[in-house]
Design an enzyme around this catalytic site. Structure first.
Site, PDB file in Angstrom:
ATOM      1  CE1 TYR A 105      -4.300  -0.548  -0.674  1.00 15.85           C
ATOM      2  CE2 TYR A 105      -3.871  -2.469   0.667  1.00 15.85           C
ATOM      3  CZ  TYR A 105      -4.661  -1.791  -0.223  1.00 15.85           C
ATOM      4  OH  TYR A 105      -5.815  -2.359  -0.693  1.00 15.85           O
TER       5      TYR A 105
ATOM      6  CG  MET B  29      -8.040   1.196   8.454  1.00 15.31           C
ATOM      7  SD  MET B  29      -7.875   1.546  10.230  1.00 15.31           S
ATOM      8  CE  MET B  29      -8.560   3.203  10.298  1.00 15.31           C
ATOM      9  CG  HIS B  30      -9.712  -1.837   2.105  1.00 17.12           C
ATOM     10  ND1 HIS B  30      -9.942  -0.802   1.241  1.00 17.12           N
ATOM     11  CD2 HIS B  30      -8.520  -2.386   1.728  1.00 17.12           C
ATOM     12  CE1 HIS B  30      -8.952  -0.707   0.377  1.00 17.12           C
ATOM     13  NE2 HIS B  30      -8.072  -1.661   0.643  1.00 17.12           N
ATOM     14  CG  ASP B  31     -12.031  -6.014   5.359  1.00 11.96           C
ATOM     15  OD1 ASP B  31     -12.660  -5.543   4.394  1.00 11.96           O
ATOM     16  OD2 ASP B  31     -11.325  -7.028   5.265  1.00 11.96           O
TER      17      ASP B  31
END
Length: 320
Positions: free
Chosen positions: A230, A241-243
């Site tokens: 990233y 930290m998408h989720d």
């Protein structure tokens, strides 16, 4: 007790942050975790989920393994090149071995039993491919009334990541995603790449997490491969930290600002396969050009400082 929550997941570094966020939050009743193929194969996602719960001191939370492949077409690849071969930057062995046995039944069986036993509607947070959730809704329509809403990490309004058009979770099983987002009637919120990329965290944030205690240090230690990837994407030393962004919304409804839009998923074989088609034309329902079907609450904005601090405080053992 707070939010009754089930997480469906494919850990994955950002999944690890999301699971920990729910597992250590005092205002969350984490009923169970189900696993799915995705970032890495099912055996690894399942082992990772169990070990992460053990790390968080939550061997009370049942884990069941779900779909090992998409509903229709096998997806071409995992995201091991982002998350590491084991899904956790090659550091899964730093997590404690799980003491609770894996549930003997599959993910859909666990979802049904947890929903039927709940005394109030439950939030489901699918943060991997939607295969298990599509199977649940297709085979057990009677549980719909026990689902408060489904908060999904997936899709993109303006961008993709697995392809120019498609985000990984949706691209991994577009047929399942269409079933959940466009063809069913359970209330859904979609947390797309557009907002999760804006919530990216930098090295200073990760350093604060690492200094917060054993949990934070272990989580930060899982990020090496992920941040290496990233940092190239973002142009600075950090990660997305998408989720955890989606699970933050599941825990604290309204931390993300959403707008209702019709959403469809391209299930064709061309370059747009897996694309989430979000209709932002704001046409009236009686307009002949309006998209048919229901709307989905799509996350479009948040106070970035508040969101980042919320996640950091929870993972650091700070304010609840």
């Amino acid at each position: 007790m707070g939010t009754k929550l089930i997480i469906d997941t494919d850990p994955g570094v950002d999944d690890a942050f999301a699971i920990a966020l729910a597992a250590v939050s005092a205002d969350v009743e984490l009923l169970g975790v189900t696993t799915v193929f995705g970032n890495v194969p099912l055996a690894s996602t399942t082992a990772n989920a169990r070990r992460l719960l053990q790390l968080c001191g939550r061997p009370d939370v049942p884990v069941a393994a779900g779909a090992a492949r998409p509903l229709v077409h096998r997806n071409p690849h995992t995201a091991a090149f982002v998350h590491g071969a084991d899904g956790l930057s090659g550091r899964s062995s730093t997590l404690p071995e799980a003491t609770r046995p894996l549930e003997s039944g599959d993910a859909v069986s666990l979802l049904v039993s947890l929903l039927e036993a709940a005394d109030e509607p439950v939030t489901i947070a699918p943060i991997g491919p939607l295969t298990n959730i599509a199977a649940l809704l297709a085979a057990h329509p009677g549980v719909r009334e026990k689902i408060a809403r489904i908060v999904i990490m997936g899709g993109g309004v303006e961008r993709g990541n697995s392809t120019a058009a498609a985000e990984f979770n949706i691209w991994s099983d577009p047929e399942a995603a269409r079933r959940v987002l466009a063809e069913d009637d359970v209330p859904c919120a979609l947390v797309p790449l557009d907002i999760t990329h804006r919530c990216a965290i930098d090295r200073d944030w990760l350093a604060k997490l690492a200094a917060s205690g054993p949990l934070g240090a272990t989580l930060e230690g899982l990020t090496a491969d992920y941040t290496a990837y990233y940092s190239r994407v973002l142009g600075f030393d950090g990660m997305v930290m998408h989720d955890a962004v989606a699970v933050a919304e599941a825990i604290s409804p309204g931390i993300l600002r959403t707008e209702p839009y019709p959403v469809n998923v391209d299930c064709g074989a061309g370059p747009a396969r897996g694309m989430t088609v979000v209709d932002r034309r704001r046409l009236s329902r009686d307009d002949p050009e309006a998209s048919p079907g229901r709307t989905v609450e799509v996350a479009v904005d948040t106070d970035l400082g508040t969101l980042r601090q919320f996640v950091l405080d929870r993972l650091s053992g700070g304010p609840r």
